[in-house]
Scaffold this active site. Structure first.
Site, PDB file in Angstrom:
ATOM      1  N   LYS A  93       0.835  -1.224   0.000  1.00 57.55           N
ATOM      2  CA  LYS A  93       0.000   0.000   0.000  1.00 57.55           C
ATOM      3  C   LYS A  93       0.861   1.261   0.000  1.00 57.55           C
ATOM      4  CE  LYS A  93      -4.147  -1.971   2.129  1.00 57.55           C
ATOM      5  NZ  LYS A  93      -3.682  -3.248   2.700  1.00 57.55           N
TER       6      LYS A  93
HETATM    7  P1  BMP Z   1      -8.738 -10.840   7.047  1.00 58.27           P
HETATM    8  O1  BMP Z   1      -9.459 -11.747   6.040  1.00 58.27           O
HETATM    9  O2  BMP Z   1      -8.021 -11.603   8.109  1.00 58.27           O
HETATM   10  O3  BMP Z   1      -9.644  -9.760   7.595  1.00 58.27           O
HETATM   11  O4  BMP Z   1      -7.554 -10.110   6.237  1.00 58.27           O
HETATM   12  C1  BMP Z   1      -7.812  -9.206   5.191  1.00 58.27           C
HETATM   13  C2  BMP Z   1      -6.524  -8.794   4.510  1.00 58.27           C
HETATM   14  O5  BMP Z   1      -6.832  -7.922   3.431  1.00 58.27           O
HETATM   15  C3  BMP Z   1      -5.528  -8.057   5.391  1.00 58.27           C
HETATM   16  O6  BMP Z   1      -4.225  -8.465   5.001  1.00 58.27           O
HETATM   17  C4  BMP Z   1      -5.731  -6.585   5.041  1.00 58.27           C
HETATM   18  O7  BMP Z   1      -4.530  -5.839   5.140  1.00 58.27           O
HETATM   19  C5  BMP Z   1      -6.201  -6.650   3.590  1.00 58.27           C
HETATM   20  N1  BMP Z   1      -7.144  -5.580   3.180  1.00 58.27           N
HETATM   21  C6  BMP Z   1      -8.387  -5.437   3.775  1.00 58.27           C
HETATM   22  O8  BMP Z   1      -8.744  -6.185   4.687  1.00 58.27           O
HETATM   23  N2  BMP Z   1      -9.236  -4.458   3.313  1.00 58.27           N
HETATM   24  C7  BMP Z   1      -8.926  -3.594   2.312  1.00 58.27           C
HETATM   25  O9  BMP Z   1      -9.740  -2.765   1.943  1.00 58.27           O
HETATM   26  C8  BMP Z   1      -7.660  -3.745   1.710  1.00 58.27           C
HETATM   27  C9  BMP Z   1      -6.785  -4.733   2.150  1.00 58.27           C
HETATM   28  O10 BMP Z   1      -5.610  -4.873   1.569  1.00 58.27           O
END
Ligand code: BMP
Length: 262
Positions: A93
């Protein structure tokens, strides 16, 4: 429209080489599942890559949370990506001026551009950022950038106007941009050559207590235009990550197959 097109037909029109490759991997493995390998030891990431590699198209890292980063780790991860045919996305990012992001991308401890296939960036600083990344990518045309247009978190500040302007910005960088990170179709035109990556996916739609919001695989792929869904804790915090990853893969892929039939 893009939603009815197969990934293999989109591979043919992709303008970025990494996007082309990714579409082919998705079709070959029948997987549009991206694993967010958000664990903090390099061995844990490698174990996930080894056991879940066969079921995913992308393994997404946050390299700055790894406590024992080393060149060995990166080489092992690359070897596993080759063995199991998935791509590596560093979710960096980027969000700074072009000169700084070029340095962050290629230098420092991580030297991200030497091992990632895909990388994420914000449009907030303007297109100098893309110019900076492009200078680094120049000799590595197989890297693809995913630009954030909309986030999954509660109260994010990316308005529809911000998203539209992001789409305009990337139109001039179709050689290096592979797709967008978004919660819904933000394509102003059809743009089937671009990939929509959508985080915030879980079998039970809830959230966490830090603002994350989740939706089901079916909803994201069929209603929101996701090509690839990102799943982190839904898999890695489950009792049986392999079985759960298989379930996500199947539900995401079935949703895609239903979508292209409409
Ligand atoms: P999780 O499924 O455990 O919530 O993880 C989601 C992943 O996606 C994390 O690595 C987070 O940094 C990324 N992410 C997100 O959740 N929302 C966004 O809008 C953009 C992301 O990169």
């Amino acid at each position: 429209t893009r939603l009815q097109m197969t990934f293999s037909s989109r591979a043919e029109i992709a303008k970025n080489e990494a996007a082309k490759e990714l579409f082919k991997i998705m079709e070959a493995k029948k997987s549009n599942l991206c694993l967010a390998a958000d664990v903090t030891k390099s061995d844990e990431i490698l174990n996930l890559a080894e056991s879940l590699g066969p079921f995913i198209c992308v393994l997404k890292t946050h390299v700055d949370i790894v406590e024992d980063f080393s060149e060995n780790f990166v080489n092992s991860l690359k070897a596993l990506a080759k063995k199991h045919n998935f791509m590596i996305m560093e979710d960096r990012k980027f969000a700074d001026i072009g000169n700084t992001v070029a340095l962050q991308f290629s230098k420092g401890i991580y030297k991200i551009s030497e091992w990632c296939d895909l990388v994420t960036a914000h449009s907030l600083p303007g297109d100098g950022l893309l110019k900076g990344l492009k200078e680094v990518i120049k000799n590595k045309e197989k890297i693809g950038i995913f630009m954030l247009t909309e986030m999954s978190s509660d109260g994010h500040l990316m308005s529809q106007d911000y998203s539209n302007k992001t789409m305009q910005m990337i139109a001039n960088y179709s050689d290096i941009v592979a797709g967008i990170v978004a919660q819904s179709s933000q394509f102003t035109e059809n743009q089937p050559e671009l990939i929509q990556l959508t985080p915030g996916c879980k079998l039970d739609e809830t959230g966490d207590n830090l603002g994350q919001k989740y939706n089901t695989p079916e909803f994201l792929v069929k209603e929101k235009g996701a090509d690839i869904a990102v799943v982190g804790r839904g898999i890695i915090e489950s009792k049986n990550p392999v079985e759960v990853a298989k379930t996500y893969r199947e539900r995401l892929w079935n949703s895609y197959e239903e979508r292209i039939k409409y």
